[in-house]
Scaffold this motif. Structure first.
Motif, mmCIF file in Angstrom:
data_model
loop_
_atom_site.group_PDB
_atom_site.id
_atom_site.type_symbol
_atom_site.label_atom_id
_atom_site.label_comp_id
_atom_site.label_asym_id
_atom_site.label_seq_id
_atom_site.Cartn_x
_atom_site.Cartn_y
_atom_site.Cartn_z
ATOM 1 N N HIS A 1 0.834 -1.205 0.000
ATOM 2 C CA HIS A 1 0.000 0.000 0.000
ATOM 3 C C HIS A 1 0.869 1.255 0.000
ATOM 4 O O HIS A 1 0.588 2.217 -0.735
ATOM 5 C CB HIS A 1 -0.932 -0.021 1.216
ATOM 6 C CG HIS A 1 -1.802 1.185 1.305
ATOM 7 N ND1 HIS A 1 -2.834 1.417 0.424
ATOM 8 C CD2 HIS A 1 -1.796 2.233 2.151
ATOM 9 C CE1 HIS A 1 -3.416 2.547 0.733
ATOM 10 N NE2 HIS A 1 -2.803 3.071 1.788
ATOM 11 N N GLU A 2 1.928 1.273 0.799
ATOM 12 C CA GLU A 2 2.822 2.424 0.843
ATOM 13 C C GLU A 2 3.484 2.650 -0.514
ATOM 14 O O GLU A 2 3.597 3.785 -0.974
ATOM 15 C CB GLU A 2 3.892 2.239 1.918
ATOM 16 C CG GLU A 2 3.375 2.388 3.325
ATOM 17 C CD GLU A 2 4.445 2.113 4.371
ATOM 18 O OE1 GLU A 2 5.578 1.736 3.992
ATOM 19 O OE2 GLU A 2 4.138 2.256 5.555
ATOM 20 N N GLU A 3 3.916 1.573 -1.174
ATOM 21 C CA GLU A 3 4.536 1.712 -2.495
ATOM 22 C C GLU A 3 3.539 2.253 -3.505
ATOM 23 O O GLU A 3 3.877 3.093 -4.344
ATOM 24 C CB GLU A 3 5.076 0.371 -2.950
ATOM 25 C CG GLU A 3 6.291 -0.107 -2.162
ATOM 26 C CD GLU A 3 6.673 -1.535 -2.506
ATOM 27 O OE1 GLU A 3 5.996 -2.145 -3.373
ATOM 28 O OE2 GLU A 3 7.634 -2.028 -1.897
ATOM 29 N N LYS A 4 2.314 1.793 -3.412
ATOM 30 C CA LYS A 4 1.272 2.267 -4.333
ATOM 31 C C LYS A 4 1.011 3.756 -4.120
ATOM 32 O O LYS A 4 0.882 4.523 -5.079
ATOM 33 C CB LYS A 4 -0.007 1.469 -4.109
ATOM 34 C CG LYS A 4 -1.121 1.821 -5.020
ATOM 35 C CD LYS A 4 -2.333 0.940 -4.732
ATOM 36 C CE LYS A 4 -3.518 1.358 -5.565
ATOM 37 N NZ LYS A 4 -4.713 0.566 -5.231
ATOM 38 N N VAL A 5 0.950 4.179 -2.874
ATOM 39 C CA VAL A 5 0.725 5.591 -2.569
ATOM 40 C C VAL A 5 1.897 6.438 -3.064
ATOM 41 O O VAL A 5 1.718 7.517 -3.630
ATOM 42 C CB VAL A 5 0.488 5.788 -1.051
ATOM 43 C CG1 VAL A 5 0.518 7.259 -0.664
ATOM 44 C CG2 VAL A 5 -0.819 5.149 -0.638
ATOM 45 N N LEU A 6 3.144 5.945 -2.854
ATOM 46 C CA LEU A 6 4.314 6.689 -3.338
ATOM 47 C C LEU A 6 4.319 6.810 -4.860
ATOM 48 O O LEU A 6 4.632 7.877 -5.391
ATOM 49 C CB LEU A 6 5.595 6.005 -2.868
ATOM 50 C CG LEU A 6 5.957 6.205 -1.395
ATOM 51 C CD1 LEU A 6 7.167 5.348 -1.040
ATOM 52 C CD2 LEU A 6 6.257 7.671 -1.132
ATOM 53 N N ARG A 7 3.988 5.746 -5.552
ATOM 54 C CA ARG A 7 3.939 5.801 -7.021
ATOM 55 C C ARG A 7 2.861 6.775 -7.490
ATOM 56 O O ARG A 7 3.073 7.523 -8.435
ATOM 57 C CB ARG A 7 3.681 4.424 -7.603
ATOM 58 C CG ARG A 7 4.949 3.613 -7.783
ATOM 59 C CD ARG A 7 4.637 2.323 -8.414
ATOM 60 N NE ARG A 7 4.038 1.545 -7.297
ATOM 61 C CZ ARG A 7 3.538 0.352 -7.383
ATOM 62 N NH1 ARG A 7 3.526 -0.265 -8.526
ATOM 63 N NH2 ARG A 7 3.046 -0.264 -6.347
ATOM 64 N N ALA A 8 1.729 6.769 -6.805
ATOM 65 C CA ALA A 8 0.639 7.675 -7.185
ATOM 66 C C ALA A 8 1.015 9.131 -6.925
ATOM 67 O O ALA A 8 0.632 10.020 -7.683
ATOM 68 C CB ALA A 8 -0.626 7.313 -6.433
ATOM 69 N N SER A 9 1.768 9.367 -5.862
ATOM 70 C CA SER A 9 2.146 10.747 -5.538
ATOM 71 C C SER A 9 3.218 11.272 -6.499
ATOM 72 O O SER A 9 3.322 12.473 -6.724
ATOM 73 C CB SER A 9 2.638 10.853 -4.103
ATOM 74 O OG SER A 9 3.848 10.148 -3.948
ATOM 75 N N ARG A 10 4.045 10.396 -7.074
ATOM 76 C CA ARG A 10 5.066 10.806 -8.035
ATOM 77 C C ARG A 10 4.463 11.178 -9.379
ATOM 78 O O ARG A 10 5.015 11.986 -10.091
ATOM 79 C CB ARG A 10 6.086 9.688 -8.227
ATOM 80 C CG ARG A 10 6.940 9.441 -7.020
ATOM 81 C CD ARG A 10 7.923 8.325 -7.280
ATOM 82 N NE ARG A 10 8.582 7.936 -6.040
ATOM 83 C CZ ARG A 10 9.235 6.810 -5.879
ATOM 84 N NH1 ARG A 10 9.331 5.951 -6.893
ATOM 85 N NH2 ARG A 10 9.799 6.540 -4.751
ATOM 86 N N ASP A 11 3.386 10.538 -9.728
ATOM 87 C CA ASP A 11 2.787 10.781 -11.054
ATOM 88 C C ASP A 11 2.037 12.073 -11.119
ATOM 89 O O ASP A 11 1.700 12.857 -10.493
ATOM 90 C CB ASP A 11 1.829 9.660 -11.408
ATOM 91 C CG ASP A 11 2.573 8.345 -11.626
ATOM 92 O OD1 ASP A 11 3.767 8.384 -11.910
ATOM 93 O OD2 ASP A 11 1.921 7.304 -11.495
#
Length: 74
Positions: free
Chosen positions: A64-74
């Motif tokens: 979940h944390e990785e998904k949130v980080l990827r979403a915040s980078r985009d």
């Protein structure tokens, strides 16, 4: 003949549900089927299962944390 037949039919109609209720509420039947099935679905807690559950929760949290980080980078 008519009254005797009606009495017999009424006894037959009433005896079936009463018998089924009596059989299904026997303690031995309950223990054998219901409790055993519950223990299959929800096994008793042990240290191994708790460890596996902690590891699983940790993996989900990381995903979940990785998904949130990827979403915040985009």
């Amino acid at each position: 003949m008519g009254v005797k037949l009606e009495v017999f039919r009424m006894l037959l109609y009433l005896s079936f549900p009463v018998t089924m209720f009596w059989v299904s509420n026997q303690a031995a039947y309950f223990e054998e089927h219901v409790v055993r099935r519950k223990r299959e679905i929800f096994p008793p807690d042990d240290a191994e299962r708790r460890r596996e559950m902690r590891e699983f929760k940790e993996r989900l949290r990381k995903m979940h944390e990785e998904k949130v980080l990827r979403a915040s980078r985009d």
